[in-house]
Write an enzyme that holds these catalytic residues in place. Structure first.
Site, PDB file in Angstrom:
ATOM      1  CG  LEU A  95     -22.403  -8.845  70.503  1.00 37.05           C
ATOM      2  CD1 LEU A  95     -22.368  -9.621  71.818  1.00 37.05           C
ATOM      3  CD2 LEU A  95     -22.733  -7.372  70.760  1.00 37.05           C
TER       4      LEU A  95
ATOM      5  CG  HIS B   4     -20.502  -4.649  70.380  1.00 39.12           C
ATOM      6  ND1 HIS B   4     -20.452  -5.159  69.114  1.00 39.12           N
ATOM      7  CD2 HIS B   4     -21.389  -3.617  70.338  1.00 39.12           C
ATOM      8  CE1 HIS B   4     -21.275  -4.482  68.324  1.00 39.12           C
ATOM      9  NE2 HIS B   4     -21.860  -3.537  69.040  1.00 39.12           N
TER      10      HIS B   4
ATOM     11  CD  GLN C 112     -30.779   2.791  67.661  1.00 35.12           C
ATOM     12  OE1 GLN C 112     -31.165   2.635  68.828  1.00 35.12           O
ATOM     13  NE2 GLN C 112     -29.491   2.799  67.351  1.00 35.12           N
TER      14      GLN C 112
ATOM     15  N   GLY D 261     -19.499   3.584  73.572  1.00 38.38           N
ATOM     16  CA  GLY D 261     -18.264   3.711  72.798  1.00 38.38           C
ATOM     17  C   GLY D 261     -18.087   5.104  72.208  1.00 38.38           C
ATOM     18  CD  GLN D 262     -15.313   9.712  71.933  1.00 36.46           C
ATOM     19  OE1 GLN D 262     -15.836   9.734  73.060  1.00 36.46           O
ATOM     20  NE2 GLN D 262     -15.431  10.714  71.072  1.00 36.46           N
TER      21      GLN D 262
ATOM     22  CG  ASP E 293     -21.764   4.944  67.855  1.00 38.03           C
ATOM     23  OD1 ASP E 293     -22.324   5.034  66.755  1.00 38.03           O
ATOM     24  OD2 ASP E 293     -21.171   3.906  68.216  1.00 38.03           O
TER      25      ASP E 293
ATOM     26  CD  GLN F 217     -25.379   5.648  70.849  1.00 39.57           C
ATOM     27  OE1 GLN F 217     -26.277   5.400  70.060  1.00 39.57           O
ATOM     28  NE2 GLN F 217     -24.486   4.740  71.192  1.00 39.57           N
TER      29      GLN F 217
ATOM     30  CG  MET G 108     -13.202  -3.249  65.472  1.00 41.79           C
ATOM     31  SD  MET G 108     -13.110  -4.831  66.247  1.00 41.79           S
ATOM     32  CE  MET G 108     -11.402  -5.197  65.958  1.00 41.79           C
TER      33      MET G 108
HETATM   34  P1  AMP Z   1     -24.203  -0.773  68.515  1.00 37.33           P
HETATM   35  O1  AMP Z   1     -24.412  -2.244  68.675  1.00 37.33           O
HETATM   36  O2  AMP Z   1     -23.575  -0.402  67.206  1.00 37.33           O
HETATM   37  O3  AMP Z   1     -25.427   0.035  68.865  1.00 37.33           O
HETATM   38  O4  AMP Z   1     -23.111  -0.380  69.591  1.00 37.33           O
HETATM   39  C1  AMP Z   1     -23.282  -0.647  70.952  1.00 37.33           C
HETATM   40  C2  AMP Z   1     -22.253   0.087  71.742  1.00 37.33           C
HETATM   41  O5  AMP Z   1     -20.947  -0.352  71.333  1.00 37.33           O
HETATM   42  C3  AMP Z   1     -22.286   1.602  71.521  1.00 37.33           C
HETATM   43  O6  AMP Z   1     -22.038   2.266  72.749  1.00 37.33           O
HETATM   44  C4  AMP Z   1     -21.165   1.825  70.545  1.00 37.33           C
HETATM   45  O7  AMP Z   1     -20.612   3.129  70.623  1.00 37.33           O
HETATM   46  C5  AMP Z   1     -20.171   0.784  71.015  1.00 37.33           C
HETATM   47  N1  AMP Z   1     -19.227   0.484  69.931  1.00 37.33           N
HETATM   48  C6  AMP Z   1     -19.508   0.088  68.675  1.00 37.33           C
HETATM   49  N2  AMP Z   1     -18.365  -0.029  67.960  1.00 37.33           N
HETATM   50  C7  AMP Z   1     -17.354   0.302  68.787  1.00 37.33           C
HETATM   51  C8  AMP Z   1     -15.938   0.392  68.644  1.00 37.33           C
HETATM   52  N3  AMP Z   1     -15.337   0.101  67.488  1.00 37.33           N
HETATM   53  N4  AMP Z   1     -15.213   0.786  69.713  1.00 37.33           N
HETATM   54  C9  AMP Z   1     -15.811   1.085  70.895  1.00 37.33           C
HETATM   55  N5  AMP Z   1     -17.134   1.023  71.096  1.00 37.33           N
HETATM   56  C10 AMP Z   1     -17.899   0.638  70.060  1.00 37.33           C
END
Ligand code: AMP
Length: 275
Positions: free
Chosen positions: A24, A28, A52, A138-139, A141, A144, A175
């Site tokens: 995290l 996150h 995935q 998060g935007q 992705d 997604q 990030m």
């Molecule tokens: P992940 O652990 O990479 O699967 O991400 C989990 C959630 O956190 C997803 O909805 C991502 O889009 C979001 N997320 C990851 N990095 C960022 C970021 N830098 N800014 C905003 N949301 C993020």
């Protein structure tokens, strides 16, 4: 988790859910803060979803630190951390997949075949288990987000999808858990991704409407950096993800995936953002 979520529904609590793969970071945690502000109960899942990943090495080297993650989440007053074992999500004999057509074939889907099938399958399982009122994505992705919105509409999930803007380091770098895989030098160079996207956005603001000219700006900038290799850059409609040739008034993404050394990073900027 099933019995907890059943109990929460009985108590008429609103449940906010943040699905993650752990390792995290502030991105996150911003999702968690939004959930905390909007819901009675906050549930965060940590599950590195093998389905995935289309590349075994990528899955193996994906950063994991459940102890540090749990400590961070305690600080943010998260009510439940759901960190299931693989067999709990995918029981023996698992054979059911959820697939969103159309939106998943381009961009990340083209570079990572099967990726979104894994995402939509696990999101369906997690939504069915937790039954959240709101789920936070998060935007960063962007594809997604479009795919998960389609999934929830099509399958009739009662979960509202809340989209949170990309959280960045001071340098501008988005990030990402994958940033921890970068060397110091690579981390410096990775800033070129957002700089290239912002340069294209500036050209748009100055009146450039041709997608091909905007993508060329990004391409030139990335090509000039020896440590970086462009996987794709595309100008697409934010919701349909259809390629846009001439940008009109709709919200439009410039999305890119770039290898910095052997680490693949993605980022995007939004044109015509509506508040
Ligand atoms: P992940 O652990 O990479 O699967 O991400 C989990 C959630 O956190 C997803 O909805 C991502 O889009 C979001 N997320 C990851 N990095 C960022 C970021 N830098 N800014 C905003 N949301 C993020």
């Amino acid at each position: 988790m099933f019995s907890i979520s059943r109990q929460l529904r009985r108590e008429a609590k609103t449940v906010g859910f943040v699905p993650t793969m752990g390792a995290l970071h502030e991105g996150h945690l911003t999702l968690v803060k939004e959930a905390r502000a909007a819901c009675d109960i906050v549930i965060v899942s940590i599950f590195v979803n093998p389905k995935q990943f289309n590349d075994d090495t990528d899955l193996e080297k994906y950063p994991r630190d459940l102890t540090a993650d749990a400590a961070l989440l305690a600080e943010y007053e998260v009510d439940y951390v759901f960190a299931p074992e693989q067999h709990e999500i995918y029981p023996e004999g698992f054979a059911t997949y959820v697939e969103v057509e159309g939106l998943t074939e381009s961009l990340e889907g083209a570079s990572r075949p099967g990726h979104f099938r894994g995402v939509t399958t696990v999101v369906t399982i997690l939504f069915n288990t937790i039954r959240p009122d709101r789920a936070f994505f998060g935007q960063k992705d962007a594809q997604q987000v479009a795919v998960v919105k389609r999934l929830t509409t099509d399958l009739g999930f009662e979960t509202e999808i809340v989209v949170v803007p990309t959280v960045r380091e001071q340098s501008g770098l988005a990030m990402s858990s994958r940033n921890s895989l970068l060397s110091d030098e690579e981390r410096e160079k990775a800033v070129f991704i957002i700089e290239a996207l912002r340069e294209a956005k500036l050209a748009f603001k100055k009146g450039e409407r041709n997608a091909s000219d905007l993508t060329q700006i990004v391409r030139d900038r990335i090509d000039a950096e020896p440590l970086a290799r462009l996987d794709y850059v595309a100008v697409v409609d934010r919701d349909s993800l259809q390629p846009v040739e001439k940008i009109g008034d709709d919200e439009t993404l410039i999305a890119a995936a770039v290898y910095i050394g052997s680490t693949r990073l993605i980022d995007n900027v939004i044109l015509n953002r509506k508040q």
